[in-house]
Design an enzyme around this catalytic site. Structure first.
Site, short mmCIF file in Angstrom:
data_model
loop_
_atom_site.label_atom_id
_atom_site.label_comp_id
_atom_site.label_asym_id
_atom_site.label_seq_id
_atom_site.Cartn_x
_atom_site.Cartn_y
_atom_site.Cartn_z
N CYS A 533 0.84 -1.20 0.00
CA CYS A 533 0.00 0.00 0.00
C CYS A 533 0.88 1.25 0.00
O CYS A 533 0.38 2.37 0.14
CB CYS A 533 -0.95 0.01 1.19
SG CYS A 533 -0.12 -0.23 2.76
N GLU A 574 -2.26 1.00 -4.59
CA GLU A 574 -1.73 -0.28 -4.12
C GLU A 574 -0.93 -0.86 -5.28
O GLU A 574 -1.37 -0.77 -6.43
CB GLU A 574 -2.95 -1.18 -3.81
CG GLU A 574 -2.68 -2.37 -2.96
CD GLU A 574 -2.84 -2.10 -1.47
OE1 GLU A 574 -3.22 -0.98 -1.07
OE2 GLU A 574 -2.57 -3.05 -0.70
C1 LIG Z 1 -1.42 -4.47 5.02
S1 LIG Z 1 -1.86 -5.55 6.27
C2 LIG Z 1 -2.15 -7.02 5.32
C3 LIG Z 1 -2.94 -8.09 5.98
C4 LIG Z 1 -3.39 -9.21 5.08
N1 LIG Z 1 -2.38 -9.64 4.16
C5 LIG Z 1 -4.68 -8.86 4.34
O1 LIG Z 1 -4.62 -8.68 3.13
O2 LIG Z 1 -5.72 -8.77 4.99
C6 LIG Z 1 -0.36 -5.77 7.08
C7 LIG Z 1 -0.38 -6.73 8.24
O3 LIG Z 1 0.97 -6.92 8.69
C8 LIG Z 1 0.96 -7.09 10.08
N2 LIG Z 1 2.34 -6.86 10.52
C9 LIG Z 1 2.97 -5.66 10.68
N3 LIG Z 1 4.26 -5.87 11.03
C10 LIG Z 1 4.46 -7.21 11.07
C11 LIG Z 1 5.58 -8.03 11.35
N4 LIG Z 1 6.77 -7.50 11.65
N5 LIG Z 1 5.42 -9.36 11.30
C12 LIG Z 1 4.22 -9.91 10.99
N6 LIG Z 1 3.12 -9.18 10.73
C13 LIG Z 1 3.23 -7.85 10.76
C14 LIG Z 1 -0.10 -6.10 10.54
O4 LIG Z 1 -0.59 -6.45 11.82
C15 LIG Z 1 -1.15 -6.24 9.44
O5 LIG Z 1 -2.11 -7.21 9.78
#
Ligand SMILES: C[S@@+](CC[C@H](N)C(=O)[O-])C[C@H]1O[C@@H](n2cnc3c(N)ncnc32)[C@H](O)[C@@H]1O
Length: 583
Positions: A533, A574
């Protein structure tokens, strides 16, 4: 001489040169350069423009924080990207051979415009917008002499310019603006009027705007241009991001680089809205004491724009909005006398409105409703799969485009049939990608997801079961940091190997990092799908990945960089990058 009598009349373009005139008809400054902005006019307002020399720029320079320095540590920060864009503007758009030195605002000038309560009232007329930033603002370059003769010594303004950032303006606009705060390399401005809005030449079509708050609300940037132009802007942002942060790749690409897939819905698509309110400030109240509930003002002020209908939000959200707002108003009024509660509410709050499917389990019928509590469970159906997740957690906010995103990814996966057995879904949230693509790998394949949020991962597991997938045999989700996935005990025990794998990366705006990219390379998946994003951090991460590949003598070919318009009418884009391991 009073300031009013010294007020400038404007300047004329004379055979490509710019000549400034004061009210006495005396020309006081001439540029021997062609310039894009014609007839800049300064208007002194007696009430707010002091009649003393209090706005003269002091020659001694006083130190105070400057945004451009404060945020410069992160090369993909908004501030740094703006500076890179200003650099591009200077190099490519003006033909004036300007440098940062020609546009630098000295500290005294910055200080003069620092506080809104005693800022000189400087309005500029006929300013040409010549550049669009990736944040959706227009940029113009104006000569310093156009507005600072009462403020600065003449010796400090000759051949000097200011880059002015104007929200809600687009390239081709000729605008009247009011100059606000200055930073080291640019100034912010209010858009007062678009002077050529009736011209049929440009892209601006104000008749397309359907929101009566558009000119003041910071939510949308582009209702005034048609959808095709919005897509062109977003493609240019993808190209710019790669040009800036991964130039080696950009130089090898053709004109299709960053093509954008449109959103089936261009309004009424947003399934989440988060208006906010602030009750401590009188500025955010009307004369009846009702507080403003909505979004930030487009100009840098603490004002909240009162929004009672948002045309990009889904119908269910707009149906609920009046009730949610009325509730807040009555709660604020009820508690006004109660000092304790008032204290607790004094900072205001952010409201949450989320569109959800509600199923009637007796009839099987379903309707779309709006849920407003952070712990409500939202239900969403994308393609053949159902997802449930807490309202407070992440889920993609434009459900109309998601089937197209999945189709595109499936197309990439199926180009080489039966090549992949495993999907590794990093930053998996509540399992959207992993679950949706679980049928696109062989029966004996497996999906493995990792996510840092405990709540999201619990719902990813729940969603896998809800959709009839066996957990953990067919699909396994673990709570953890994506940075450490490839050394994680559960992951290692899952038997998934890079050779047969697709890795999906979908981080938040700040992107991934070198450590993750390093481990990704060591895992050596056959296919990498990077969903982002924030295309600037995506380009940075892929450039890092490219460097690391060179160190390890492994090569991935970037098959495609494509944009999806998740957020029509806004600046957001995106982007998805497809990387394939070269054998
Ligand atoms: C843009 S969202 C995408 C979620 C999922 N792929 C979707 O399409 O619904 C990014 C996700 O990354 C998680 N996140 C952020 N930093 C992270 C990390 N270091 N390790 C694992 N997850 C992480 C956030 O909690 C969030 O749920």
């Amino acid at each position: 001489m009073t300031l009013v009598s010294r007020k400038l009349l404007g300047f004329r373009r004379i055979g490509g040169n710019i000549r400034f005139q004061c009210i006495l008809g005396r020309s006081f400054s001439t540029f021997n350069k062609t310039f894009n902005s014609q007839a800049v006019q300064v208007v002194g307002n007696q009430r707010s423009f002091p009649t003393s020399n209090s706005h003269r720029v002091p020659k001694t320079i006083k130190k105070y924080p400057k945004r451009s320095k404060r945020d410069s540590t992160d090369k993909t920060s908004r501030e740094n990207i703006l500076l890179l864009e200003i650099n591009e503007l200077l190099n490519e758009y003006t033909g004036l051979n300007l440098t940062f030195d020609s546009i630098r605002n000295i500290d005294g000038l910055i200080e003069t415009f620092l506080h809104s309560w005693n800022r000189p009232n400087v309005e500029l007329n006929d300013v040409d917008i010549i550049f669009q930033t990736s944040e959706g603002d227009g940029l113009a370059i104006v000569p310093k002499s156009a507005y600072t003769t009462e403020i600065m010594d003449k010796s400090l303004i000759d051949d000097k310019y200011t880059v002015v950032k104007v929200p809600k303006s687009i390239v081709g606009d000729k605008v009247k603006v009011k100059i606000l705060r200055h930073y080291e390399l640019y100034a912010e401005a209010n858009l007062i009027k678009v002077l050529n809005s009736r011209s049929s030449d440009g892209n601006r079509k104000d008749e397309l705007v359907i929101c009566d708050k558009f000119s003041t609300c910071s939510g949308c940037q582009f209702q005034m241009i048609n959808y095709e132009e919005q897509l062109k802007f977003k493609k240019s942002v993808i190209q710019r991001a790669y040009k800036l942060f991964f130039p080696k790749l950009f130089s090898t690409y053709n004109e299709d680089f960053g093509n954008i897939i449109e959103s089936p819905m261009q309004y009424a698509y947003r399934t989440k809205l988060t208006p906010h309110y602030e009750i401590s400030s009188n500025k955010n109240k009307d004369k009846n004491g009702n507080i403003n509930i909505g979004f930030n003002h487009v100009n840098p002020t603490k004002l909240t724009i009162d929004v009672d209908y948002c045309p990009i939000a889904s119908p269910a959200i707009n149906r609920a909005l009046p009730h949610v707002r009325a509730n807040v108003q009555s709660k604020v009024k009820e508690t006004q006398e109660d000092l304790n509660i008032k204290k607790r509410l004094s900072k205001g709050a952010t409201l949450l409105l989320r569109d959800s499917i509600r199923i009637n389990h007796l009839t099987g019928e379903h309707e779309r409703v709006c849920l407003t509590k952070y712990n409500n469970i939202i239900t969403e159906k994308i393609g053949d799969f159902v997802f449930q997740f807490p309202a407070s957690e992440f889920f993609q906010n434009n459900n109309s485009i998601l089937p197209h995103v999945l189709d595109y990814i499936r197309f990439q996966i199926n180009k080489k049939q039966n090549s992949y057995k495993y999907i590794v879904d990093t930053y998996c949230g509540s399992g959207f990608f992993g679950i949706s693509l679980s049928k696109d790998i062989p029966e004996d394949g497996k999906v493995f997801g990792i996510e840092v949020s405990k709540l999201s991962i619990e719902h990813a597991i729940h969603n896998a079961k809800l959709n009839g997938l066996s957990v953990p045999e067919k699909i396994q989700f673990i709570e953890g940091n994506a940075n450490a996935i490839f050394t994680n005990k559960d992951f290692v025990n899952s038997g998934i190997i890079g050779d047969d794998s697709i890795v999906i990366i979908d981080p938040s705006r700040k992107g991934s990092n070198r450590k993750f990219m390093q481990q990704l390379l060591e895992f050596k998946p056959k296919l990498i799908i990077y969903v982002s994003c924030n295309v600037f951090t995506q380009a940075r991460d892929l450039a890092d990945f490219d460097d690391i590949q060179a160190e390890h003598n492994i090569r991935y070919k970037i098959q495609d960089i494509i944009g999806f318009d998740f957020f029509p009418q806004t600046k957001h884009v995106e982007s998805i990058a497809i990387l394939e391991l070269e054998e």
